[in-house]
Scaffold this motif. Structure first.
Motif, PDB file in Angstrom:
ATOM      1  N   GLY A   9       0.803  -1.214   0.000  1.00  0.00           N
ATOM      2  CA  GLY A   9       0.000   0.000   0.000  1.00  0.00           C
ATOM      3  C   GLY A   9       0.834   1.260   0.000  1.00  0.00           C
ATOM      4  O   GLY A   9       0.405   2.278   0.545  1.00  0.00           O
ATOM      5  N   GLY A  10       1.999   1.227  -0.626  1.00  0.00           N
ATOM      6  CA  GLY A  10       2.829   2.413  -0.739  1.00  0.00           C
ATOM      7  C   GLY A  10       2.482   3.222  -1.969  1.00  0.00           C
ATOM      8  O   GLY A  10       1.428   3.039  -2.597  1.00  0.00           O
ATOM      9  N   LEU A  41      -1.450   2.374   6.319  1.00  0.00           N
ATOM     10  CA  LEU A  41      -0.663   2.691   5.140  1.00  0.00           C
ATOM     11  C   LEU A  41       0.340   3.776   5.512  1.00  0.00           C
ATOM     12  O   LEU A  41      -0.010   4.808   6.069  1.00  0.00           O
ATOM     13  N   ARG A  42       1.586   3.538   5.188  1.00  0.00           N
ATOM     14  CA  ARG A  42       2.622   4.507   5.517  1.00  0.00           C
ATOM     15  C   ARG A  42       3.653   4.506   4.400  1.00  0.00           C
ATOM     16  O   ARG A  42       3.625   3.681   3.503  1.00  0.00           O
ATOM     17  N   THR A  43       4.583   5.450   4.476  1.00  0.00           N
ATOM     18  CA  THR A  43       5.628   5.546   3.476  1.00  0.00           C
ATOM     19  C   THR A  43       6.977   5.673   4.156  1.00  0.00           C
ATOM     20  O   THR A  43       7.063   6.114   5.318  1.00  0.00           O
ATOM     21  N   HIS A 117       6.250  16.392   0.805  1.00  0.00           N
ATOM     22  CA  HIS A 117       6.432  15.319   1.766  1.00  0.00           C
ATOM     23  C   HIS A 117       5.748  14.069   1.216  1.00  0.00           C
ATOM     24  O   HIS A 117       4.665  14.148   0.632  1.00  0.00           O
ATOM     25  N   ARG A 118       6.384  12.930   1.383  1.00  0.00           N
ATOM     26  CA  ARG A 118       5.805  11.684   0.874  1.00  0.00           C
ATOM     27  C   ARG A 118       4.432  11.407   1.497  1.00  0.00           C
ATOM     28  O   ARG A 118       3.549  10.864   0.843  1.00  0.00           O
ATOM     29  N   MET A 122       0.944  10.523  -0.376  1.00  0.00           N
ATOM     30  CA  MET A 122       0.135   9.351  -0.016  1.00  0.00           C
ATOM     31  C   MET A 122      -1.306   9.750   0.258  1.00  0.00           C
ATOM     32  O   MET A 122      -2.252   9.080  -0.186  1.00  0.00           O
ATOM     33  N   ASP A 123      -1.504  10.835   0.990  1.00  0.00           N
ATOM     34  CA  ASP A 123      -2.859  11.261   1.342  1.00  0.00           C
ATOM     35  C   ASP A 123      -3.658  11.639   0.090  1.00  0.00           C
ATOM     36  O   ASP A 123      -4.849  11.324  -0.024  1.00  0.00           O
TER      37      ASP A 123
END
Length: 468
Positions: A9-10, A41-43, A117-118, A122-123
């Motif tokens: 989920g990246g 979910l994170r990066t 920012h990553r 993602m958001d």
């Protein structure tokens, strides 16, 4: 097609989901499941740079406008700059000296550079995932296996069984391994291919995958580089020096790469240190570790004032052992229903800031191929190999060039300035030549387009469908 699965989920996996949703006709929906190993979910990492080539893909995917609201663009841009206007993107500077450094390259790009920012990226991506797609968290993949073929099916097709660490399983028609440099999908794919297709050089020997001339490429190797990373509050840095070079533009200060993110609140600080003799080796320790500020400072003693000012602001740094894949030979399973994407396929050195962009290009091309309403399950092996032929050689070449330009930043590139003692006049001439070479190395990020790669894939797809 009854199901398509994105594992991971990246950024890469979410970009693929967006592409599938955008290009799949409503009358031919796909079932898409996104499996993430973590509870949310994170990066990994903080900053990411989006260059014009990737912005074109964002426009195709319909996320460009939303992303533009969370970006930072170089303040050196002229107000009202148009898409084709060349603006300063970053400078390269000789900074490993006590006195003020020397800027030997200024690289211009259409509307300069764009960073964010990553987490912000993602958001935005998550906001474009349709509710019909299912995101599963805390689903860490252990392995996948091919299910027994259904002898009653009208067409030959093998489903995939996914085994997770919580003891559960799931089935899929297509598995996309978007699970990063540590990819479980890649390792399963190569272990299976090695067992099926590779033989020992001496009869009776057991040839381990790690020692196989072909399949050893699945294991990431250390690039011999440590990267020290942290976020520097810009308010703190620019209180020390309001005219600091990073206030208006990204910079490569020999081994230090910086740019602003998060609405200019932070400076993404990445300091590169090469350890002689380590390239290609298996790294002996943890890939990512928290370190002291003193360790970072010790690597840059005697550097110019602007570097010292940044080091004064370093807080809570971490040390990353940079790994990469070296020319992965294939990215589709023997059965033709498992495929790799993003860092799982081409983890590369970070010197172009291109890893994320290349993953998004993968997602765009693969998503459009799978979304075609004329692609049936019987077509999947051939369709995935079209993607492999188009994307894998290109991404491998970007990785090669990224290594080369990194050596240029460090003054380690053969044939260019290497820091050897010489006259100031000769040094400046060598640095100017190096700066021109760096600028030329970067041109592909805005003079070439992913559209040419999609055109190749589309042509192959049309031939496949017409023949069948």
């Amino acid at each position: 097609m009854s199901r398509e699965v994105t594992d991971g989920g990246g950024i890469a996996g979410l970009a693929l989901a967006i592409a599938l949703n955008r290009y799949t006709p409503p009358e031919s929906p796909l079932q898409v499941d996104i499996y993430e190993g973590d509870p949310e979910l994170r990066t990994v990492g903080a900053g990411i740079t989006v260059w014009p080539r990737t912005w074109a893909v964002m426009r195709h995917l319909g996320v460009r406008d939303d992303l533009s609201r969370v970006t930072v663009q170089t303040s050196s841009q002229t107000p009202g700059s148009q898409a084709d206007d060349l603006c300063p993107a970053f400078v390269a500077r000789k900074a490993d000296q006590l006195e003020e450094g020397y800027t030997f390259a200024r690289v211009d790009a259409p509307v300069g550079s764009t960073t964010m920012h990553r987490r912000d990226m993602m958001d935005v991506f998550l906001s474009h995932i349709p509710s019909s797609y299912t995101v599963h968290t805390s689903k860490r993949l252990l392995r996948y296996v091919q299910a027994a073929p259904d002898s009653t099916a009208a067409t030959a097709h093998t489903r995939i069984i996914l085994h997770f660490s919580d003891g559960t399983t799931a089935e899929a028609d297509v598995l996309v391994g978007a699970d990063g440099i540590h990819s479980t999908v890649r390792m399963c794919m190569y272990e299976d291919a090695h067992d099926r297709e590779c033989v020992p050089s001496i009869l009776g020997d057991v040839l381990a995958r790690e020692n196989c001339a072909r399949c050893a490429a699945a294991s990431p190797r250390w690039t011999s580089v440590h990267s020290y990373r942290c976020l520097i509050p810009t308010e703190k840095l620019y209180a020390l020096n309001p005219e600091h070079a990073t206030a208006s533009i990204g910079a490569v200060l020999c081994h230090i790469i910086t740019y602003q993110i998060s609405g200019r609140k932070f400076l993404n600080f990445v300091a590169i240190c090469r350890e002689p003799g380590g390239e290609g080796a298996l790294y002996p320790g943890k890939w990512v570790s928290d370190v002291s500020r003193d360790e970072v400072v010790s690597k840059f003693i005697g550097w110019e004032p602007e570097v010292e000012q940044m080091l004064e602001c370093v807080d809570n740094p971490s040390r990353w052992a940079i790994h990469a894949l070296d020319k992965l030979p294939f990215a589709v399973s023997s059965a033709g229903n498992v495929v790799l994407l993003g860092d799982a396929m081409h983890a590369m050195p970070p010197n172009f800031g291109a890893g994320g962009g290349q993953a998004i290009e993968d997602a765009y091309v693969l998503g459009r191929l799978l979304a075609s309403p004329h692609v049936s399950l019987a077509h999947i092996p051939a369709v995935l190999r079209i993607y492999e032929r188009v994307r894998l050689p290109f991404a491998n070449d970007v990785s090669r060039r990224s290594r080369e330009v990194g050596l240029m930043y460090e003054f380690n590139a053969p044939g260019y300035y290497d820091g050897s003692p010489t006259t100031e006049e000769h040094e400046r001439a060598q640095l100017d030549t190096l700066g021109e070479a760096i600028g030329e190395m970067w041109q592909w990020q805005w003079t070439e387009s992913v559209d040419s790669l999609w055109a190749l894939a589309e042509k192959e797809l049309e031939t496949l469908l017409s023949d069948s």
